[in-house]
Design a protein around this motif. Sequence first.
Motif, mmCIF file in Angstrom:
data_model
loop_
_atom_site.group_PDB
_atom_site.id
_atom_site.type_symbol
_atom_site.label_atom_id
_atom_site.label_comp_id
_atom_site.label_asym_id
_atom_site.label_seq_id
_atom_site.Cartn_x
_atom_site.Cartn_y
_atom_site.Cartn_z
ATOM 1 N N GLU A 90 2.800 3.162 -10.222
ATOM 2 C CA GLU A 90 1.375 2.848 -10.062
ATOM 3 C C GLU A 90 0.952 2.892 -8.599
ATOM 4 O OE1 GLU A 90 -2.437 0.509 -10.875
ATOM 5 O OE2 GLU A 90 -1.106 1.550 -12.241
ATOM 6 N N ASP A 92 2.013 4.596 -6.209
ATOM 7 C CA ASP A 92 2.012 5.946 -5.648
ATOM 8 C C ASP A 92 1.169 6.924 -6.459
ATOM 9 O OD1 ASP A 92 3.934 5.395 -3.522
ATOM 10 O OD2 ASP A 92 5.390 5.161 -5.134
ATOM 11 N N ALA A 93 0.552 6.457 -7.549
ATOM 12 C CA ALA A 93 -0.191 7.343 -8.452
ATOM 13 C C ALA A 93 -1.581 7.666 -7.912
ATOM 14 C CB ALA A 93 -0.317 6.690 -9.822
ATOM 15 N N THR A 94 -2.069 8.847 -8.288
ATOM 16 C CA THR A 94 -3.447 9.203 -7.975
ATOM 17 C C THR A 94 -4.376 8.477 -8.962
ATOM 18 O OG1 THR A 94 -3.465 11.100 -9.488
ATOM 19 C CG2 THR A 94 -2.666 11.485 -7.237
ATOM 20 N N GLU A 95 -5.656 8.500 -8.667
ATOM 21 C CA GLU A 95 -6.614 7.850 -9.562
ATOM 22 C C GLU A 95 -6.583 8.490 -10.945
ATOM 23 O OE1 GLU A 95 -8.307 5.026 -8.979
ATOM 24 O OE2 GLU A 95 -7.132 5.026 -7.130
ATOM 25 N N LYS A 96 -6.397 9.792 -10.997
ATOM 26 C CA LYS A 96 -6.319 10.496 -12.281
ATOM 27 C C LYS A 96 -5.068 10.071 -13.039
ATOM 28 C CE LYS A 96 -7.799 13.628 -15.213
ATOM 29 N NZ LYS A 96 -9.075 13.450 -15.945
ATOM 30 N N GLN A 97 -3.939 9.960 -12.359
ATOM 31 C CA GLN A 97 -2.689 9.557 -13.010
ATOM 32 C C GLN A 97 -2.763 8.119 -13.514
ATOM 33 O OE1 GLN A 97 -0.072 10.523 -9.752
ATOM 34 N NE2 GLN A 97 0.614 12.436 -10.718
ATOM 35 N N LYS A 98 -3.514 7.269 -12.847
ATOM 36 C CA LYS A 98 -3.658 5.879 -13.276
ATOM 37 C C LYS A 98 -4.390 5.761 -14.606
ATOM 38 C CE LYS A 98 -3.506 3.835 -8.642
ATOM 39 N NZ LYS A 98 -4.264 3.112 -7.597
#
Length: 254
Positions: A90, A92-98
């Motif tokens: 979480e 290190d995730a991008t907003e899209k990946q979240k």
Amino acid sequence: VNFVAQEQRLGTAHALLSAYGLLKDKICDTLVLVGDNPYITTEEINKLIDFHNTTESDASLITAVFPEIPPAYGRIIRAKDDSIKEIVEEIDATEKQKEIQEVNASIYLFKNEIVLEQIKQIDNKNKKGEYYLTDIIQILRNNNNSVNGIKALDHRLAIGINDRWDLQIANNYFNLKRIKEISLNNGVTFLDPATTTIELDVIIGKDSIIYPSTYISMGSIVGENCKIGPFTYIKNSIIKPNSIIEYKKIENED
């Protein structure tokens, strides 16, 4: 049973590496679980083992799909063939990946001789400066090893206990589960399950009625056709059949 201490808390990959001395010469599958998850079940573990053997994977893991945006857990990135491509934490995730609702439940089954050597390639170049076990997925993929995931029946399987509120939610969940099992299997009536607590290994006889605000602790046996409560606490005691107990505290009685 052999215990190994992780002397420094440098991450989940480092935790597994702490057991390297015990595992390094073994050709087997290694099951990795977390210690703060009370929702893990034998059924789900057996499903993982069957899945791992059927797919002949080098690494298998359980994932959980939350009905809405999940807590701060690692997001599952799947390849086009539905295998696991990588896990992104979480932080290190991008907003899209979240926005991904499928997360890592931190339950793995590894081919020991393959994973244990490659785990040494994990570095700590991330925002927390830790060695993430989740990074092993991408390393395995880069080395042409197979990684697959099976979805849990219940998304709770991914939930760990991180604070007192998480613990309270888990206690409530398992208490209501015990009450339901006793009610269905023993023919016991609970007039207000929300205010009733039944600890592990409590036996309640058929046709008994449990009134509101009742607490029955471990080691207690309630006979058939009893009426217990309201406002009653029973600890490590045996209650004879046909008893009526209300507004009382009973401890260590037989």
